[in-house]
Design a protein around this motif. Structure first.
Motif, PDB file in Angstrom:
ATOM      1  N   PRO A 129       0.792  -1.234   0.000  1.00 46.01           N
ATOM      2  CA  PRO A 129       0.000   0.000   0.000  1.00 46.01           C
ATOM      3  C   PRO A 129       0.825   1.285   0.000  1.00 46.01           C
ATOM      4  CG  PRO A 129      -0.874  -1.587   1.594  1.00 46.01           C
ATOM      5  CD  PRO A 129       0.449  -2.103   1.140  1.00 46.01           C
ATOM      6  N   LEU A 130       1.908   1.336   0.767  1.00 44.82           N
ATOM      7  CA  LEU A 130       2.641   2.583   0.925  1.00 44.82           C
ATOM      8  C   LEU A 130       3.374   3.024  -0.341  1.00 44.82           C
ATOM      9  CD1 LEU A 130       4.068   2.364   4.556  1.00 44.82           C
ATOM     10  CD2 LEU A 130       2.090   3.647   3.729  1.00 44.82           C
ATOM     11  N   SER A 131       3.660   2.100  -1.226  1.00 43.53           N
ATOM     12  CA  SER A 131       4.336   2.462  -2.470  1.00 43.53           C
ATOM     13  C   SER A 131       3.408   2.417  -3.675  1.00 43.53           C
ATOM     14  CB  SER A 131       5.535   1.533  -2.716  1.00 43.53           C
ATOM     15  OG  SER A 131       5.087   0.209  -2.970  1.00 43.53           O
TER      16      SER A 131
ATOM     17  N   CYS B 159      -2.595  -4.591 -14.069  1.00 48.09           N
ATOM     18  CA  CYS B 159      -1.613  -4.426 -13.000  1.00 48.09           C
ATOM     19  C   CYS B 159      -0.544  -3.406 -13.404  1.00 48.09           C
ATOM     20  CB  CYS B 159      -0.976  -5.775 -12.692  1.00 48.09           C
ATOM     21  SG  CYS B 159       0.105  -5.788 -11.254  1.00 48.09           S
ATOM     22  N   THR B 160      -0.063  -3.500 -14.625  1.00 50.43           N
ATOM     23  CA  THR B 160       0.950  -2.562 -15.123  1.00 50.43           C
ATOM     24  C   THR B 160       0.423  -1.128 -15.124  1.00 50.43           C
ATOM     25  OG1 THR B 160       1.965  -4.274 -16.517  1.00 50.43           O
ATOM     26  CG2 THR B 160       2.419  -1.976 -17.093  1.00 50.43           C
ATOM     27  N   GLU B 161      -0.818  -0.967 -15.549  1.00 51.85           N
ATOM     28  CA  GLU B 161      -1.415   0.367 -15.581  1.00 51.85           C
ATOM     29  C   GLU B 161      -1.571   0.931 -14.170  1.00 51.85           C
ATOM     30  OE1 GLU B 161      -5.352   2.705 -17.343  1.00 51.85           O
ATOM     31  OE2 GLU B 161      -5.270   0.522 -17.344  1.00 51.85           O
TER      32      GLU B 161
ATOM     33  N   GLY C 224       0.556   4.559  -9.753  1.00 56.74           N
ATOM     34  CA  GLY C 224       0.870   4.605  -8.329  1.00 56.74           C
ATOM     35  C   GLY C 224      -0.375   4.556  -7.474  1.00 56.74           C
ATOM     36  N   ALA C 225      -1.433   3.927  -7.984  1.00 52.38           N
ATOM     37  CA  ALA C 225      -2.714   3.876  -7.269  1.00 52.38           C
ATOM     38  C   ALA C 225      -2.582   3.054  -5.994  1.00 52.38           C
ATOM     39  CB  ALA C 225      -3.789   3.272  -8.169  1.00 52.38           C
TER      40      ALA C 225
END
Length: 221
Positions: A77-79, A189-191, A196-197
């Motif tokens: 989550p943090l990144s 996943c790449t998108e 950075g969602a």
């Protein structure tokens, strides 16, 4: 009503996870959320008609079942980073391979990776020993710490939110085979990683002690 002993265990695990979510980012001790989801493969019996501008897609009510596969997702989550893999089965082997990839490819320099996950029978360090040589398994167990959600508390795992987004944005349609599902899920996943969602998690320990106070055992004599 939850018995006091089970209630205390629930509260302990819940606060452990909530405290973990409040820690600042530490690259040497990252926090990763992990979970799996079954996906039904569904194919078309007849080729859909071309969609006209301004009209919704029309599909034949008849379809072909192609079995079930699994999406395994790791989410930091943090990144705002996530990784997923699509597998035919969900066994200890698939779990062990996912954890090894996490440790050796994503976090090779981390001292300890804290993984939030549910208490499934496959989610144990024993999976490493059943999959890899003992020396490899031992090295993996030294670098990973499992933080289990309480029973009936899987909603505390942030990756469940991310998986629900995956389903809504990508998987809520007919995908005929595992190769197609894997390709589409990886593109999603790449998108998401590029954007950075992440999850806007606002539930804190203080909130739990107020909103879920009925779960806290009474300490009165």
């Amino acid at each position: 009503m939850i018995p006091p002993r089970k209630s205390a265990a629930f509260v302990w695990r819940m606060e452990q996870i909530l405290d973990l979510y409040e820690e600042p980012y530490d690259p040497s001790r990252p926090v990763v959320c992990f979970d799996e989801r079954p996906c039904q493969l569904v194919g078309e019996v007849r080729e859909p008609l071309p969609t006209k501008p301004g009209a919704i897609e029309r599909l034949d009510s008849e379809y072909e079942r192609g079995g079930v596969c699994w999406v395994l997702m790791s989410f930091e989550p943090l990144s705002g980073w996530r990784e997923l893999v699509v597998t035919e089965r969900r066994r200890k082997r698939e779990f062990a391979l996912a954890m090894r990839r996490l440790l050796e490819e994503r976090y090779p320099q981390a001292q300890k990776v804290r993984v939030v996950l549910d208490n499934l029978s496959t989610h144990t360090a024993a999976a490493f020993y059943e999959t890899f040589p003992a020396e490899v398994a031992r090295d993996l167990t030294r670098r990973i710490e499992f933080v289990y959600t309480p029973v009936h508390g899987s909603w505390l795992n942030m990756v469940e939110v991310e998986i629900s987004v995956l389903v809504r944005q990508c998987l809520k349609r007919r995908l005929a085979d595992i190769e197609t599902l894997d390709r589409e899920a990886r593109a999603w996943c790449t998108e998401r990683n590029g954007l950075g969602a992440s999850v806007d998690w606002r539930f804190r320990t203080e909130d739990a002690r107020t909103k879920l106070r009925s779960l806290y055992p009474s300490t009165e004599e």
